[in-house]
Write a protein that holds these residues in place. Structure first.
Motif, PDB file in Angstrom:
ATOM      1  N   SER A  54       0.841  -1.193   0.000  1.00 41.79           N
ATOM      2  CA  SER A  54       0.000   0.000   0.000  1.00 41.79           C
ATOM      3  C   SER A  54       0.874   1.241   0.000  1.00 41.79           C
ATOM      4  CB  SER A  54      -0.910  -0.004   1.233  1.00 41.79           C
ATOM      5  OG  SER A  54      -0.122   0.038   2.390  1.00 41.79           O
ATOM      6  N   SER A  55       0.311   2.306  -0.484  1.00 43.39           N
ATOM      7  CA  SER A  55       1.085   3.536  -0.552  1.00 43.39           C
ATOM      8  C   SER A  55       1.209   4.166   0.828  1.00 43.39           C
ATOM      9  CB  SER A  55       0.441   4.515  -1.530  1.00 43.39           C
ATOM     10  OG  SER A  55      -0.886   4.784  -1.155  1.00 43.39           O
ATOM     11  N   SER A  56       2.397   4.716   1.077  1.00 39.84           N
ATOM     12  CA  SER A  56       2.638   5.393   2.350  1.00 39.84           C
ATOM     13  C   SER A  56       3.190   6.772   2.044  1.00 39.84           C
ATOM     14  CB  SER A  56       3.616   4.588   3.212  1.00 39.84           C
ATOM     15  OG  SER A  56       4.828   4.421   2.547  1.00 39.84           O
ATOM     16  N   GLY A  57       2.436   7.769   2.346  1.00 42.67           N
ATOM     17  CA  GLY A  57       2.883   9.125   2.066  1.00 42.67           C
ATOM     18  C   GLY A  57       2.845   9.442   0.581  1.00 42.67           C
ATOM     19  N   GLY A  58       2.016   8.765  -0.169  1.00 38.43           N
ATOM     20  CA  GLY A  58       1.879   9.036  -1.586  1.00 38.43           C
ATOM     21  C   GLY A  58       2.846   8.257  -2.466  1.00 38.43           C
ATOM     22  N   THR A  59       3.774   7.493  -1.892  1.00 41.94           N
ATOM     23  CA  THR A  59       4.721   6.716  -2.675  1.00 41.94           C
ATOM     24  C   THR A  59       4.349   5.242  -2.603  1.00 41.94           C
ATOM     25  OG1 THR A  59       6.459   8.280  -2.135  1.00 41.94           O
ATOM     26  CG2 THR A  59       7.149   6.165  -3.006  1.00 41.94           C
ATOM     27  N   THR A  60       4.184   4.626  -3.773  1.00 45.95           N
ATOM     28  CA  THR A  60       3.824   3.218  -3.833  1.00 45.95           C
ATOM     29  C   THR A  60       5.085   2.366  -3.865  1.00 45.95           C
ATOM     30  OG1 THR A  60       1.854   3.775  -5.091  1.00 45.95           O
ATOM     31  CG2 THR A  60       2.562   1.485  -5.159  1.00 45.95           C
ATOM     32  N   THR A  61       5.090   1.307  -3.069  1.00 44.87           N
ATOM     33  CA  THR A  61       6.205   0.371  -3.044  1.00 44.87           C
ATOM     34  C   THR A  61       5.780  -0.878  -3.803  1.00 44.87           C
ATOM     35  OG1 THR A  61       6.923   1.213  -0.909  1.00 44.87           O
ATOM     36  CG2 THR A  61       7.764  -0.933  -1.577  1.00 44.87           C
ATOM     37  N   THR A  62       6.595  -1.271  -4.789  1.00 43.58           N
ATOM     38  CA  THR A  62       6.303  -2.443  -5.604  1.00 43.58           C
ATOM     39  C   THR A  62       7.510  -3.364  -5.597  1.00 43.58           C
ATOM     40  OG1 THR A  62       4.982  -1.021  -7.039  1.00 43.58           O
ATOM     41  CG2 THR A  62       5.541  -3.187  -7.886  1.00 43.58           C
ATOM     42  N   THR A  92      12.887  -3.985  -5.380  1.00 44.12           N
ATOM     43  CA  THR A  92      11.858  -3.222  -4.682  1.00 44.12           C
ATOM     44  C   THR A  92      11.926  -1.790  -5.185  1.00 44.12           C
ATOM     45  OG1 THR A  92      12.096  -4.623  -2.731  1.00 44.12           O
ATOM     46  CG2 THR A  92      10.984  -2.504  -2.434  1.00 44.12           C
ATOM     47  N   PHE A  93      10.799  -1.333  -5.727  1.00 44.02           N
ATOM     48  CA  PHE A  93      10.704   0.028  -6.243  1.00 44.02           C
ATOM     49  C   PHE A  93       9.929   0.878  -5.250  1.00 44.02           C
ATOM     50  CE2 PHE A  93      11.134  -2.569 -10.033  1.00 44.02           C
ATOM     51  CZ  PHE A  93      12.037  -1.853 -10.797  1.00 44.02           C
ATOM     52  N   SER A  94      10.389   2.075  -5.019  1.00 43.85           N
ATOM     53  CA  SER A  94       9.664   3.065  -4.234  1.00 43.85           C
ATOM     54  C   SER A  94       9.299   4.161  -5.224  1.00 43.85           C
ATOM     55  CB  SER A  94      10.538   3.604  -3.108  1.00 43.85           C
ATOM     56  OG  SER A  94       9.838   4.576  -2.368  1.00 43.85           O
ATOM     57  N   GLY A  95       8.064   4.118  -5.684  1.00 44.88           N
ATOM     58  CA  GLY A  95       7.664   4.990  -6.784  1.00 44.88           C
ATOM     59  C   GLY A  95       8.335   4.486  -8.036  1.00 44.88           C
ATOM     60  N   ASP A  96       9.112   5.334  -8.692  1.00 47.83           N
ATOM     61  CA  ASP A  96       9.846   4.931  -9.892  1.00 47.83           C
ATOM     62  C   ASP A  96      11.312   4.643  -9.610  1.00 47.83           C
ATOM     63  OD1 ASP A  96       7.636   5.111 -11.535  1.00 47.83           O
ATOM     64  OD2 ASP A  96       7.986   7.219 -12.031  1.00 47.83           O
ATOM     65  N   ARG A  97      11.752   4.819  -8.371  1.00 51.22           N
ATOM     66  CA  ARG A  97      13.152   4.601  -8.009  1.00 51.22           C
ATOM     67  C   ARG A  97      13.379   3.185  -7.486  1.00 51.22           C
ATOM     68  NH1 ARG A  97      16.776   8.260  -7.816  1.00 51.22           N
ATOM     69  NH2 ARG A  97      17.869   7.336  -6.065  1.00 51.22           N
ATOM     70  N   ILE A  98      14.577   2.658  -7.754  1.00 49.89           N
ATOM     71  CA  ILE A  98      14.958   1.349  -7.221  1.00 49.89           C
ATOM     72  C   ILE A  98      15.391   1.565  -5.777  1.00 49.89           C
ATOM     73  CG2 ILE A  98      16.579  -0.564  -7.402  1.00 49.89           C
ATOM     74  CD1 ILE A  98      16.751   0.026 -10.421  1.00 49.89           C
ATOM     75  N   ALA A  99      14.626   1.005  -4.851  1.00 51.40           N
ATOM     76  CA  ALA A  99      14.925   1.174  -3.431  1.00 51.40           C
ATOM     77  C   ALA A  99      15.897   0.107  -2.934  1.00 51.40           C
ATOM     78  CB  ALA A  99      13.638   1.129  -2.613  1.00 51.40           C
ATOM     79  N   SER A 100      15.741  -1.131  -3.427  1.00 49.03           N
ATOM     80  CA  SER A 100      16.642  -2.204  -3.024  1.00 49.03           C
ATOM     81  C   SER A 100      16.604  -3.332  -4.050  1.00 49.03           C
ATOM     82  CB  SER A 100      16.285  -2.747  -1.640  1.00 49.03           C
ATOM     83  OG  SER A 100      15.041  -3.416  -1.673  1.00 49.03           O
ATOM     84  N   VAL A 101      17.669  -4.133  -4.022  1.00 45.35           N
ATOM     85  CA  VAL A 101      17.772  -5.304  -4.888  1.00 45.35           C
ATOM     86  C   VAL A 101      18.214  -6.462  -4.013  1.00 45.35           C
ATOM     87  CG1 VAL A 101      18.892  -6.317  -6.907  1.00 45.35           C
ATOM     88  CG2 VAL A 101      18.463  -3.862  -6.844  1.00 45.35           C
ATOM     89  N   ARG A 102      17.583  -7.608  -4.236  1.00 48.11           N
ATOM     90  CA  ARG A 102      17.917  -8.807  -3.463  1.00 48.11           C
ATOM     91  C   ARG A 102      18.092  -9.970  -4.424  1.00 48.11           C
ATOM     92  NH1 ARG A 102      14.807 -12.831  -0.142  1.00 48.11           N
ATOM     93  NH2 ARG A 102      12.988 -12.233  -1.343  1.00 48.11           N
ATOM     94  N   MET A 103      19.090 -10.793  -4.182  1.00 46.61           N
ATOM     95  CA  MET A 103      19.305 -11.980  -5.006  1.00 46.61           C
ATOM     96  C   MET A 103      18.404 -13.098  -4.505  1.00 46.61           C
ATOM     97  SD  MET A 103      21.578 -11.349  -7.365  1.00 46.61           S
ATOM     98  CE  MET A 103      22.288 -12.880  -7.920  1.00 46.61           C
ATOM     99  N   LEU A 104      17.524 -13.588  -5.367  1.00 45.08           N
ATOM    100  CA  LEU A 104      16.688 -14.737  -5.015  1.00 45.08           C
ATOM    101  C   LEU A 104      17.438 -16.032  -5.283  1.00 45.08           C
ATOM    102  CD1 LEU A 104      13.220 -13.623  -6.415  1.00 45.08           C
ATOM    103  CD2 LEU A 104      14.047 -13.511  -4.059  1.00 45.08           C
ATOM    104  N   GLN A 105      18.205 -16.053  -6.380  1.00 47.13           N
ATOM    105  CA  GLN A 105      19.017 -17.218  -6.729  1.00 47.13           C
ATOM    106  C   GLN A 105      20.365 -16.725  -7.232  1.00 47.13           C
ATOM    107  OE1 GLN A 105      17.159 -20.404  -9.049  1.00 47.13           O
ATOM    108  NE2 GLN A 105      15.256 -19.209  -8.970  1.00 47.13           N
TER     109      GLN A 105
END
Length: 140
Positions: free
Chosen positions: A49-57, A76-89
């Motif tokens: 859900s959006s928090s403070g107008g910024t959607t996290t996807t 993980t995107f915060s709006g249009d910015r890349i907030a974090s990257v995680r290796m799944l494999q």
């Protein structure tokens, strides 16, 4: 004659590692697309859900089967910015484990998949960049 036996023994001892060396199975002529064929398509796995107008996807990139093993990222995107990257494999290899933090740091700075390949982990770097680009494309 006194020197011949030690020279012979040391020569054989020096050649044993050469005989036991097992090179990797890199063909040397394969390109990144041949070495890393996508095994799955990227997917948007969740949207918070959006928090403070910024959607996290959160978006998972495609899984790429490389010569060293499967590579897949989750972005993980915060709006249009890349907030974090995680290796799944990722391949279970020391060079890969050392390269992943560098790749993630460069991604966060560049905010794109246009990053440098990490020396010594070229195959993993190429798979990482391709999975990352698939996640960015899936986000739209």
């Amino acid at each position: 004659m006194k020197r011949a036996i030690p020279v012979l023994v040391l020569s054989v001892a020096g050649l044993i590692p050469v005989w036991r060396y097992a090179p990797s199975h890199d063909t040397g002529s394969s390109s990144a697309t041949e070495a890393a064929a996508p095994a799955s398509t990227p997917s948007v796995s969740s949207s918070a859900s959006s928090s403070g107008g910024t959607t996290t996807t959160v978006v998972s990139g495609s899984t790429l089967d490389t010569e060293k093993g499967p590579v897949q990222v989750e972005v993980t995107f915060s709006g249009d910015r890349i907030a974090s990257v995680r290796m799944l494999q990722q391949p279970n290899h020391p060079q890969t484990r050392a390269a992943v933090p560098k790749l993630i740091e460069e991604t966060l700075q560049a905010q794109s998949a246009d990053i440098d390949t990490v020396s010594g982990a070229t195959i993993t770097s190429d798979g990482y960049k391709e999975s990352l680009q698939a996640a960015i494309d899936a986000k739209g």
